[in-house]
Design a protein around this motif. Sequence first.
Motif, mmCIF file in Angstrom:
data_model
loop_
_atom_site.group_PDB
_atom_site.id
_atom_site.type_symbol
_atom_site.label_atom_id
_atom_site.label_comp_id
_atom_site.label_asym_id
_atom_site.label_seq_id
_atom_site.Cartn_x
_atom_site.Cartn_y
_atom_site.Cartn_z
ATOM 1 N N ASN A 22 -21.667 14.396 -27.860
ATOM 2 C CA ASN A 22 -20.351 14.300 -28.729
ATOM 3 C C ASN A 22 -20.673 14.242 -30.103
ATOM 4 N N LEU A 30 -22.024 19.039 -31.054
ATOM 5 C CA LEU A 30 -21.076 20.483 -30.611
ATOM 6 C C LEU A 30 -20.813 21.684 -31.443
ATOM 7 N N LEU A 42 -6.616 20.966 -25.854
ATOM 8 C CA LEU A 42 -5.161 21.009 -25.671
ATOM 9 C C LEU A 42 -4.589 21.063 -24.016
ATOM 10 N N TYR A 77 -0.827 25.171 -21.109
ATOM 11 C CA TYR A 77 -1.555 25.603 -22.085
ATOM 12 C C TYR A 77 -2.768 26.822 -20.914
ATOM 13 N N LEU A 105 -6.459 20.127 -22.056
ATOM 14 C CA LEU A 105 -8.021 19.231 -21.752
ATOM 15 C C LEU A 105 -6.423 17.915 -21.989
ATOM 16 N N VAL A 125 -17.766 12.659 -31.741
ATOM 17 C CA VAL A 125 -15.897 12.340 -32.187
ATOM 18 C C VAL A 125 -16.153 12.637 -30.168
ATOM 19 N N THR A 126 -14.006 11.842 -30.652
ATOM 20 C CA THR A 126 -13.666 11.983 -29.305
ATOM 21 C C THR A 126 -12.752 13.386 -29.685
ATOM 22 N N LEU A 127 -12.168 13.146 -27.809
ATOM 23 C CA LEU A 127 -11.289 14.318 -27.758
ATOM 24 C C LEU A 127 -10.175 14.177 -28.574
ATOM 25 N N ILE A 179 -17.219 15.863 -22.969
ATOM 26 C CA ILE A 179 -16.445 17.100 -23.416
ATOM 27 C C ILE A 179 -16.892 18.680 -23.744
ATOM 28 N N ILE A 219 -10.256 15.546 -32.368
ATOM 29 C CA ILE A 219 -10.166 17.090 -32.230
ATOM 30 C C ILE A 219 -8.703 17.575 -31.964
ATOM 31 N N LEU A 267 -13.773 14.357 -17.683
ATOM 32 C CA LEU A 267 -12.870 13.704 -19.226
ATOM 33 C C LEU A 267 -13.278 12.734 -19.313
#
Lengths: 611, 572
Positions: free
Chosen positions: A544, A549, A596, B114, A598, A572-574, B81, A577, B76
Amino acid sequence: MPSDICRDNLQWLAETNPNLLSLAGKDFDSGAVVVTPSRRGAPSLRVGDLQLHSAYDPIAEADRLAERSLADVTQGACIVMLGLGLGYFAQAVRRRWDGLLAVIEGDPDVFSAAALWGSLSGLGETKLIISEDAEQAALLLKPLAAVAGGWAKLTFIRHPASVKRFPHFYDEVEALAKARGSQSADPLGVLVVTPLYGGSLPIARYCANAFRRLGHRVETLDNEIYDPGRRQIETASRDRRHCRQLLNLLTTLMAETITARALDRAVDLVWLVAQSPMTPAVAAELRKHGIPTAFWFVEEWQLLTYWRESAPIYDYFFTIQREPFLRDLRDRGVKRARYLPLAADPYIHRPLELTPAEIAEYGSEISHVGAGYRNRRQVFSGLAGFDFKLWGNDWAMPGVLSKVLQRDGARISTAESVKVFNAATINLNLHSSEFHDGVNPDGDYLNPRTFEIAACGGFQLVDRRRDLDEYFRPGEDIVAFDDARELPLLIRYYLDHPDERRAIAAAGRQRVCAGHTYDLRMADALDYIFSRENRVRASSRHPNHIENLIKGADGDPDLLALLEELRGAGVVTLDDIIERIRLRDGQLTTPETIFLLLFEFRRWAAEKDLV
Amino acid sequence: MKGILDTERGPRWLIIQLARFGDLMQTAPVVAAAVEQDPAVEVHLLVDAPLGNVAKSIRGVAKVHTIDRGKLLKELAAGRIADAYSRIGELAADLQSRRIARVVNLTHTPDSAYLARLSGAPQASGLAAGRRKMISADPWSRLFRVTLPRRDWGALHLVDIHLRIAGLPSPKSVAWMNAIPSLGLPIRPGRPVVGMQLGASSPLRRWPVEAFARTAQIVAERTPVTIVLVGTPAEQPLADEFNRLSGIETIDLVGRTDISQLTAAVARCRLILSGDTGTIHMAAALGVPTVGVYLGMARPEDTAPYQCGAVVFEPRRDCHPCPEQHRCGHLACHADIPPEAVAAAVMAQLHGERIPPAATADYRQRVVDFDDRGCLILRDRAETELDRRRRELRKVWLREFEGMKECAPEFATDAIDAERRMSSLVPPASERDAKLVALARLTAEATLTAASVESDLLRGNSPHRGAALLRKQLALLDDYANGPDGVGLLTHIFQLELEQPPDDSLAAAALIRSCLGALARRALVLMVNVNDQHQHPNADADADERSAVAFAGAQGNPPLLPPCFVWREGFG
């Protein structure tokens, strides 16, 4: 009636800064924050002894200030005003400036007063940040910085009276925001592990602050929370072996937590100071993951000798003393040992405006902050005739010193010691020794107080150390004594020569701020660890890591554009982002939608206890 | 539009159903209705991976897409990711390549919204995703969102809501799953098969195994039957207990079937007896008659088997159905349903006899039927207050969303008229009426403000002052929306209508004006009825119906609604 005045303010808040509405309605301490009409009629504000606005014409005063402050501001900048007061200055700036504008106020009571009596509605589109926490305040500037096109675009304007109240706070907000602007292309992730208690606990925190100001991503494992547990364990059994075993278990728990946190946050370095918990197994585990450990041994090596067992387990070992300690370390197989002297944190160790009550409490002609060691008892006993305040612990059976010992020998906090350094006419700094009377002729390192007193702008008499000339110019920015017998004369002299005293203290502060801060020391340490040895960062291998990425996004221009905006963020983490996506405008792109999705899916699963 | 409409087999629809087995089974009638309405339509279903196979058995489904939510969750949780992104990215690319004309999202979770967006379909209904928040693309999904956390205010069965979200009439067919190859079970001729699922998703919902056993004994004493037990491996102890207690020879398939085999087993049954489980909904989808025992949170109004003639038992207690997340200390209601009554219903179903509704002090036995609009209703001996409100609410929502034209003409007036009328009304008699009067006044005023903003914009003037006032008035409406009664419900639905304002200021002002006007009218309709009632009790049935929405909550019923809205918390 204030309610008539504040209706517009509340409406303005509801429209522009609705998050502050609840704060606006709060009662404030009307004893400390006093709203008085100025001669010209507009309300003015006094906090304690400090007049925040002109008592004659605050509006004209604000106009003058705004003219002056905006002279050097370039177009396209984003102005961040430090200090709100009743809002006159901010409004004066707003009238002249139609670009981005934010105002930070560090005192919620002042904000409440402004919501009640000020005229905030004249601020138009202005972001208000009310926070007592500098880091949080700086963080809240993030969306603004993003809109402005980067942290470097922020231009800071100070409301002098507000800044005078909380110089440290506003300095730090500015420093943190600027640190983000000058952030290295690829900041490091540093996990700082603090001890449970003792003199090295604040040093660990100074290190964390310094890493942060250097623009690195800092995680802190603050082990002070385990200190009550440690104390309980020490009395758990009368059998010392049981207690030792229990303490080992506690150490193992704390050390294993380091692994968990370091891996979870993908850090590049674990930074420990004297007394921070660690075990050989955890150090080895971290090494296996490519995460180096660095230990700063801020102790006297001949007095505390646990380094003999512990030094070899760390990848980097920093000391506050040089030879023969470093040689001894090398002989024991510690390859990467390096001298790193102590320092001060000018955001904490700084000149203060003390109230008369504080001066009465903390002030005296001479003072000393420190623990009771043999040489100190011996020397200070001869000074009991002075207006002397002795602060600190381990002064059992103080004898003649009992009348000068403060608070029955209780340890005092960092904040209080800073007040003492500020309030004392002369600060005595005698490096400790259990083996000497008076001055230790072999003393080499400088203790933290040497730098801290100087950074506070305090005047100090310090015993001469071998390394002193390397850091100060005795006689110019510090005064040293070779023999304790000189002390009474020196004290008398400097009590009688306040100008000389003040000049030396000011020079001392300048010297420390320029060359002996934790920021500089930590930069040195990181340089040694990462640049000279060309060490590959653990985080750069992390899937990550933003660079990885970005590499993986090849061929998807929308995804690439999004990730490029995070370049430099390291791992970075979710959530990182998503935070970025929330700052963007326009139609949702496919990559944004996927992230979004996820994020929402993970949140839904967490709510359903599926994680 | 090329590519969307020119496919050989007509337009493609994507129906998203990511919820559990039972929900998927209740989606089958929607697929049937879509194909009945337009045989050319090509229906794709998007489901959770474990349900992929059973989804393929739903009649009319041309293609099943799956998303493995279990694997996604693991990725997750491990912070992978890129892997999670790729999983969704590949699905999105696949969906987009199929040029889907319309997506119907029947999953009410944000992630599904989404997914709907990622399908690339130009038309969407159900929950959809905007940049800043979730959007309900049609009034029925708005209603569903509002009533989800306050289920006593629901008015339609889940399938009816889904059909309306999809804009479809009720299906004419009565079975919606394909024939399944026989499992070759050892069933003797002349012995109709009665399938039973003894377990349920929670102990609160599970009828005691002793009661199932007793029911089976009574049935077996009166007619030769074969009992087939179905269920998950975790339900095996229940089956063992059933076999021990009943002493009847059974075909025990508990824990031995995957979903396809379960489908085959259920298809072979003459009747299914179960709680509110996926199995009972599967039976309804296969056209197999059902008898349900609904306990715990199970609410027949919302999730009875979607099948004319299905019989549903439930306790007659004030505390039934349990609130969500409820933990009951006694489960006393589980003894309220007598096995004798259930056995009688099973016998009647087996013999194809018509079963009347029945009720005692302990339980209710209701029978599923459909009204003239095709909405599922439960035939009952006596209507409760809650039933009456539900019936009235159903009429109100149907009228609101499927045609304002049915509204009494004198109320379809302009907001300005509304305000004039209000000033001549009698003073409010109670706090409740005062609230409505205040709401009507506020909305009428706000409508005027919106109209003035609109007119400023039309003339090219700055609407600054009006816009500020309107913002303030809209903020005041929040207080109403948070109220725990019908007024709150109305206001909240109005707010949802405004959740996706157009970018263009003029169009946004017009939308606000029209929504506010409608709300003002609705408030006025209700208020006038109250005042009418004060003057002329039982004036007319229609007035009674009209007043139902706002006042059921105030007529001595316990407070039914939570003080906040989960959806409002979730999306900002």
